[in-house]
Design an enzyme around this catalytic site. Structure first.
Site, mmCIF file in Angstrom:
data_model
loop_
_atom_site.group_PDB
_atom_site.id
_atom_site.type_symbol
_atom_site.label_atom_id
_atom_site.label_comp_id
_atom_site.label_asym_id
_atom_site.label_seq_id
_atom_site.Cartn_x
_atom_site.Cartn_y
_atom_site.Cartn_z
ATOM 1 N N TYR A 108 39.500 81.715 7.142
ATOM 2 C CA TYR A 108 40.395 82.358 8.154
ATOM 3 C C TYR A 108 41.444 81.262 8.738
ATOM 4 O O TYR A 108 42.649 81.725 8.753
ATOM 5 C CB TYR A 108 39.500 82.763 9.213
ATOM 6 C CG TYR A 108 40.240 83.554 10.479
ATOM 7 C CD1 TYR A 108 40.916 84.676 10.108
ATOM 8 C CD2 TYR A 108 40.592 82.706 11.654
ATOM 9 C CE1 TYR A 108 41.550 85.537 11.250
ATOM 10 C CE2 TYR A 108 41.313 83.506 12.622
ATOM 11 C CZ TYR A 108 41.750 84.693 12.375
ATOM 12 O OH TYR A 108 42.500 85.379 13.351
ATOM 13 N N SER A 133 37.796 93.499 21.371
ATOM 14 C CA SER A 133 37.926 94.876 21.313
ATOM 15 C C SER A 133 38.169 95.640 22.626
ATOM 16 O O SER A 133 37.962 95.039 23.634
ATOM 17 C CB SER A 133 36.711 95.412 20.465
ATOM 18 O OG SER A 133 35.668 95.380 21.376
ATOM 19 N N LYS A 142 45.606 81.133 8.165
ATOM 20 C CA LYS A 142 46.673 81.241 9.545
ATOM 21 C C LYS A 142 47.403 79.981 9.536
ATOM 22 O O LYS A 142 48.393 79.963 9.793
ATOM 23 C CB LYS A 142 45.524 81.251 10.904
ATOM 24 C CG LYS A 142 44.846 82.605 10.972
ATOM 25 C CD LYS A 142 46.035 83.905 11.115
ATOM 26 C CE LYS A 142 45.192 85.155 11.205
ATOM 27 N NZ LYS A 142 46.134 86.428 11.173
#
Length: 311
Positions: free
Chosen positions: A191, A226, A195
């Site tokens: 990840y 979320s 990025k």
């Protein structure tokens, strides 16, 4: 005299509150006017942030092209947008099926996007894929998939739409990244790598297209939580790492990020970090005191902390 002094403080606070409220409302309306009648493409429009950006830009009068890999969810979003705004003051959104993990289809999708209105004014690269785990447990296939979604997908779409912006000498490209584009934390090798790659590409692109009056911006929150994420409670032991990492767990709500994206477009800002002071300070600590930063990060692995999902 004493009574007047007592009354002055609440009146002063009330006046300041009123001025701040007026400023925020004017700023919000000004931001919306910046996207009125503009053709705005949003990738992964069906994500939490994608939905909030879609709502904000739709009510602001933008001509939306909403991209996502699930047609049914795109249709649900389409219906929701039509129900929250005055049809006489907004444009009907266009829907485009796009899966950035399938790089071979991106060029064709870019042509479909351009066919919607003949041009693109604003491109919001919002799609992202995350994974958590030790590097040795993440397969190369998964590494490649993450690089496709987080790096190769956005740059392929950007390259396909860029000639249109350059020929018209106008456009704004936004990468919704993550603070891990500046430094990595444990269990996020693929990840963080994706990025970093995307951050590097768009930083270089910014300088290349400036002469064509095309703006490139990166918006980097810590992570986007979320709608229903609540802060966990627990007995945090006194340690540098846990104090440091706890500051990362307070993610940014999608609404806040969407509003910041809107402000970034209006102000034409090149780089934005959405984080509290601790993560922001970590960027400078990583630069000027790398050994200390690495020691703190290594401490986290030793304590085997649970790491929350990133955007």
């Amino acid at each position: 005299m004493g009574i007047m002094a007592v009354l002055m403080l609440p009146l002063l606070l009330l006046a300041i509150s009123g001025i701040l409220f007026i400023y925020q409302e004017v700023s919000r309306l000004w931001s919306k006017s910046a996207v009125q009648n503009k053709v705005v493409v949003i990738t992964d429009a069906i994500s939490g942030l994608g939905k909030e950006c879609s709502r904000l830009f739709h009510t602001g009068g933008a001509r939306l092209v909403l991209c996502g890999k699930n047609w049914e969810k795109l249709e649900v979003l389409y219906d929701a947008l039509l129900s929250v705004a005055d049809p006489s003051k907004t444009f009907t959104p266009k829907l485009v099926l796009l899966d950035l993990s399938d790089i071979s289809c991106v060029q064709d999708v870019a042509k479909e996007i351009l066919d919607c209105y003949g041009c693109v004014d604003i491109l919001i690269n919002n799609a992202s894929m995350k994974v958590k785990g030790p590097a040795q447990n993440i397969s190369l296939d998964l590494d490649k998939k993450i690089m496709d979604v987080n790096y190769f997908g956005p740059i392929t779409l950007t390259k396909a739409l860029l000639p249109n912006m350059i020929s018209r000498r106008t456009g704004h490209i936004i990468l919704v990244s993550n603070i891990q584009g500046k430094f990595g934390i444990p269990l996020r090798t693929a990840y963080a790598a994706s990025k970093h790659a995307a951050q590097g590409f768009f930083d270089c692109l910014r300088a290349e297209v400036e002469e064509f009056e095309v703006i490139v911006s990166t918006v980097s929150p810590t992570f986007i939580r979320s709608y229903h994420t609540y802060t966990e409670t627990g007995n945090w032991e006194a340690s540098i790492w846990k104090f440091f990492f706890r500051k990362f767990t307070y993610g940014v709500h999608p609404v806040e990020v969407a509003e910041e994206v809107m402000k970034t477009i209006r102000r034409k800002k090149q780089e934005v970090f959405i984080a509290n002071p601790i993560p922001k300070a970590a960027i400078y600590i990583r630069t000027f005191f790398p050994e200390f930063f690495f020691a703190v990060v290594a401490c986290g692995i030793k304590e085997k902390l649970s790491v929350p999902e990133d955007r």
